[in-house]
Design a protein around this motif. Structure first.
Motif, short mmCIF file in Angstrom:
data_model
loop_
_atom_site.label_atom_id
_atom_site.label_comp_id
_atom_site.label_asym_id
_atom_site.label_seq_id
_atom_site.Cartn_x
_atom_site.Cartn_y
_atom_site.Cartn_z
N ALA A 451 -1.18 -3.97 4.46
CA ALA A 451 -0.91 -3.46 5.81
C ALA A 451 0.59 -3.57 6.05
CB ALA A 451 -1.68 -4.25 6.85
N LEU A 452 1.20 -2.43 6.41
CA LEU A 452 2.63 -2.39 6.69
C LEU A 452 2.84 -2.21 8.18
CD1 LEU A 452 5.57 -2.11 5.37
CD2 LEU A 452 5.25 0.35 5.79
N ASP A 453 3.65 -3.08 8.78
CA ASP A 453 4.03 -2.91 10.19
C ASP A 453 5.01 -1.73 10.27
OD1 ASP A 453 5.56 -3.18 12.68
OD2 ASP A 453 4.53 -5.10 12.90
N LEU A 454 4.65 -0.71 11.00
CA LEU A 454 5.45 0.51 11.04
C LEU A 454 6.73 0.34 11.85
CD1 LEU A 454 2.55 3.09 11.54
CD2 LEU A 454 3.77 2.55 9.43
N LYS A 455 6.82 -0.70 12.65
CA LYS A 455 8.04 -0.95 13.42
C LYS A 455 9.04 -1.78 12.63
CE LYS A 455 5.99 -0.55 18.03
NZ LYS A 455 5.72 -1.24 19.33
N THR A 456 8.57 -2.86 12.02
CA THR A 456 9.47 -3.73 11.27
C THR A 456 9.59 -3.34 9.81
OG1 THR A 456 7.72 -5.30 10.66
CG2 THR A 456 8.81 -5.62 12.79
N ARG A 457 8.65 -2.50 9.33
CA ARG A 457 8.56 -2.11 7.92
C ARG A 457 8.47 -3.34 7.01
NH1 ARG A 457 10.93 1.96 11.04
NH2 ARG A 457 12.91 2.20 9.96
N GLN A 458 7.59 -4.25 7.40
CA GLN A 458 7.31 -5.44 6.63
C GLN A 458 5.81 -5.50 6.32
OE1 GLN A 458 9.68 -7.73 5.55
NE2 GLN A 458 11.19 -6.31 6.43
N ILE A 459 5.47 -5.96 5.10
CA ILE A 459 4.07 -6.18 4.76
C ILE A 459 3.58 -7.39 5.56
CG2 ILE A 459 2.47 -6.89 2.95
CD1 ILE A 459 3.27 -4.05 2.66
N VAL A 460 2.49 -7.22 6.31
CA VAL A 460 2.00 -8.29 7.17
C VAL A 460 0.63 -8.80 6.75
CG1 VAL A 460 3.34 -7.58 9.18
CG2 VAL A 460 1.08 -6.56 8.80
N TRP A 461 0.01 -8.15 5.75
CA TRP A 461 -1.32 -8.59 5.30
C TRP A 461 -1.61 -7.93 3.96
CZ3 TRP A 461 -5.71 -5.60 4.36
CH2 TRP A 461 -6.91 -6.30 4.16
N THR A 462 -2.30 -8.67 3.09
CA THR A 462 -2.72 -8.11 1.81
C THR A 462 -4.13 -8.59 1.47
OG1 THR A 462 -1.80 -9.94 0.53
CG2 THR A 462 -0.37 -8.04 0.91
N ASP A 463 -4.80 -7.84 0.63
CA ASP A 463 -6.11 -8.20 0.10
C ASP A 463 -6.15 -7.73 -1.35
OD1 ASP A 463 -9.22 -8.79 1.25
OD2 ASP A 463 -9.12 -7.59 -0.57
N PRO A 464 -6.69 -8.51 -2.26
CA PRO A 464 -6.65 -8.12 -3.68
C PRO A 464 -7.52 -6.94 -4.04
CG PRO A 464 -7.91 -10.15 -3.39
CD PRO A 464 -7.24 -9.87 -2.09
N SER A 465 -8.45 -6.54 -3.18
CA SER A 465 -9.34 -5.43 -3.50
C SER A 465 -8.62 -4.09 -3.34
CB SER A 465 -10.59 -5.46 -2.61
OG SER A 465 -11.36 -6.60 -2.87
N ILE A 466 -9.08 -3.10 -4.10
CA ILE A 466 -8.51 -1.75 -4.07
C ILE A 466 -9.65 -0.75 -3.91
CG2 ILE A 466 -7.21 -0.01 -5.38
CD1 ILE A 466 -5.95 -2.31 -6.94
N GLY A 467 -9.46 0.28 -3.09
CA GLY A 467 -10.51 1.29 -2.96
C GLY A 467 -10.23 2.28 -1.84
N ARG A 468 -11.24 3.06 -1.53
CA ARG A 468 -11.14 4.02 -0.42
C ARG A 468 -11.27 3.25 0.88
NH1 ARG A 468 -9.01 7.63 -3.49
NH2 ARG A 468 -9.20 9.11 -1.79
N LEU A 469 -10.58 3.72 1.94
CA LEU A 469 -10.47 2.96 3.18
C LEU A 469 -11.15 3.66 4.35
CD1 LEU A 469 -6.68 2.00 2.92
CD2 LEU A 469 -8.66 0.73 2.06
N ALA A 470 -11.70 2.87 5.25
CA ALA A 470 -12.30 3.37 6.48
C ALA A 470 -12.22 2.28 7.53
CB ALA A 470 -13.75 3.79 6.26
N VAL A 471 -12.20 2.65 8.81
CA VAL A 471 -12.16 1.69 9.92
C VAL A 471 -13.23 2.08 10.92
CG1 VAL A 471 -10.77 0.70 11.78
CG2 VAL A 471 -9.69 1.28 9.61
N SER A 472 -14.12 1.15 11.24
CA SER A 472 -15.25 1.46 12.11
C SER A 472 -14.90 1.27 13.58
CB SER A 472 -16.45 0.58 11.75
OG SER A 472 -16.27 -0.74 12.26
N ALA A 473 -15.81 1.71 14.44
CA ALA A 473 -15.64 1.53 15.88
C ALA A 473 -15.66 0.06 16.27
CB ALA A 473 -16.74 2.29 16.63
N ASN A 474 -16.21 -0.78 15.41
CA ASN A 474 -16.24 -2.22 15.66
C ASN A 474 -15.03 -2.95 15.09
OD1 ASN A 474 -18.78 -2.47 17.07
ND2 ASN A 474 -19.79 -1.97 15.13
#
Length: 491
Positions: A451-474
């Protein structure tokens, strides 16, 4: 001995497998046979070690498997790399210079947090490709990286083709299978727990399920081999309708659902079809082009497809062509980019020309104006992802960078270079995953999801898994890999 990386900085999850790779380069050749040992400075750190020679002279690759019994916490120390003429455990006769130390910092996070689901303000169901019928890939919500944590990880049957998922009303929908070895199945998974809700398998070796869409209590998937729209009840997986589409045996993205109607690749030799709500028959089919790895985008009275150098605008009511806009840069090459158009709130249509072969020089990002019926701008760039449209800004993975551009002019606003190459599991020609949630961009590199902060352009979170991404209503981020589904609480 030189190591890459020179020090290990690792994020792992309690109870989940984690394998690391270390490149080893020797400064000189060793004439005699030697034994290699990698010894941890504490018990219960490593579960397995594998060392193999690479094609490059004096180079090796070490695969280290962390123990799944490590508890939550931070572990610091150093691995001892031994080269010995005798047994590595005792190493009474070490090679000159041995042993070498490889420092490590391993952070083990909590692997499961099944806290009650809560709607995330601004987020909606991720019912189809890039979230909605407009395929913008943007979620207008605010999240705090400090609150991120894994909800669950579940193992899945192997899948080698397009592996996008859909999430709606507390259900995660996905397909699995390997051509031609493993029969294809459609799966429903409970978002709250990661437990299976239902699974439907096909015994037909010619049927390959493409990524699903969820809408109005239904799950829709288009099959290749026997080209049909399959309509299942999302509640229990019961097949309610199967509608023959007549298209060729091609791989496609999830169908697009808008106002109850389903839009998908169809037609006698390729094109677009509209299917009635619930999959109750084809309303119309429009012959366009025989192509694959695409899906229509829909907004208002028009459905769009970018095929054969041309943006096609089709009336949703009757399938008649409203207008076409030719992409002059390709000069009638017939090249069709995988993916889908992305439609902004003002109706502008954005297209990524992703080249799925290295010999195709047709990469670029484009904006079409449906009102003026013209190409507003195009940028020749090595685009790797779908365009993500967030207000006045359009984001894309370009070469080795995340690029932010003005949606109106295409001018570069800023560019951020990724620390490693972009990646994403799924079909080889699919655009790489990119999702924007508020001020954070989520994408994958060979090192994991970031996850890249679009304002500071700094990586703020990582996870070792790789794949297709989706974000739910929850407010759950999903990472769908080849053999796993990872869910991350974003709030």
């Amino acid at each position: 001995m030189n190591f890459a990386p020179a020090a290990l900085e690792v994020i792992a999850y309690e109870g989940a497998p984690r394998t690391l790779e270390v490149a080893v380069k020797s400064s000189r050749s060793i004439d005699s046979v030697v034994n290699v040992g990698i010894v941890a400075d504490r018990a219960g750190l490593l579960e397995g070690v594998q060392v193999e020679r690479t094609a490059e002279a004096l180079s090796y690759k070490a695969k280290l498997t962390l123990s799944t019994t490590m508890g939550v916490g931070e572990y610091r120390g150093a691995l001892e790399i031994r080269l010995c003429y005798d047994e590595p455990l005792t190493c009474a006769r070490p090679v000159e210079g041995a042993p070498w130390l490889l420092p490590y910092t391993i952070v083990v996070r909590k692997g499961t947090d099944l806290s009650p689901l809560r709607p995330l303000a601004g987020a909606k169901d991720w019912g189809m490709y890039q979230g909605s019928a407009q395929h913008t890939g943007y979620v207008a919500a605010t999240v705090n990286p400090g609150a991120f944590g894994r909800r669950f990880r579940v193992e899945l049957p192997e899948t080698t083709e397009s592996s996008e998922i859909a999430v709606a009303q507390g259900l995660v929908a996905l397909v699995s299978g390997v051509v031609p070895y493993i029969p294809w199945s459609v799966h429903g998974i409970h978002e709250a727990t990661g437990a299976p809700a239902w699974t439907v398998a096909t015994a037909d070796a010619w049927v390959q399920f493409n990524p699903p869409a969820l809408a109005d209590g239904m799950l829709y998937t288009v099959s290749s081999g026997s080209p049909s729209l399959w309509s299942f009840s999302a509640a229990d997986g019961v097949l309610l309708n199967k509608t023959y589409l007549g298209s060729q045996r091609k791989i496609h993205l999830a169908p697009t659902v808008e106002s109850g109607a389903i839009f998908a690749a169809g037609g006698n030799y390729g094109g677009m079809s509209r299917i009635a709500a619930g999959g109750a028959g084809v309303d119309w089919s429009k012959d366009l082009l025989w192509s694959s790895h695409w899906t229509p985008a829909v907004q208002g009275s028009l459905a769009y497809a970018y095929l054969a150098d041309t943006l096609h605008a089709i009336h949703v009511a009757d399938g008649a062509t409203a207008f076409t806009i030719v992409d002059p840069a390709l000069g009638g090459s017939g090249y069709t980019a995988p993916g889908a158009p992305a439609i902004a709130d003002d109706g502008a249509v954005f297209v990524s020309r992703v080249a799925f072969r290295p010999d195709l020089p047709y990469t670029g990002l484009l904006r079409f104006d449906p009102i003026a019926r013209s190409l507003s701008w195009s940028v020749a760039t090595q685009v790797l992802s779908q365009p993500v449209v967030a207000g006045e800004t359009v984001y894309a993975l370009e070469g080795g960078a995340l690029q932010a551009r003005s949606a109106r002019t295409g001018a570069s606003l800023w560019s951020w270079n990724a620390p490693s190459a972009f990646a994403g599991k799924g079909g080889q020609v699919d655009p790489l995953p990119l999702v924007v949630v508020g001020d954070l961009a989520f994408f994958c590199t060979i090192d994991g999801t970031m996850a890249l902060d679009l304002k500071t352009r700094q990586i703020v979170w990582t996870d070792p898994s790789i794949g297709r991404l989706a974000v739910s209503a929850n407010g759950i981020l999903y990472i769908r890999g080849t053999t796993e589904l990872v869910a991350v609480n974003l709030h």
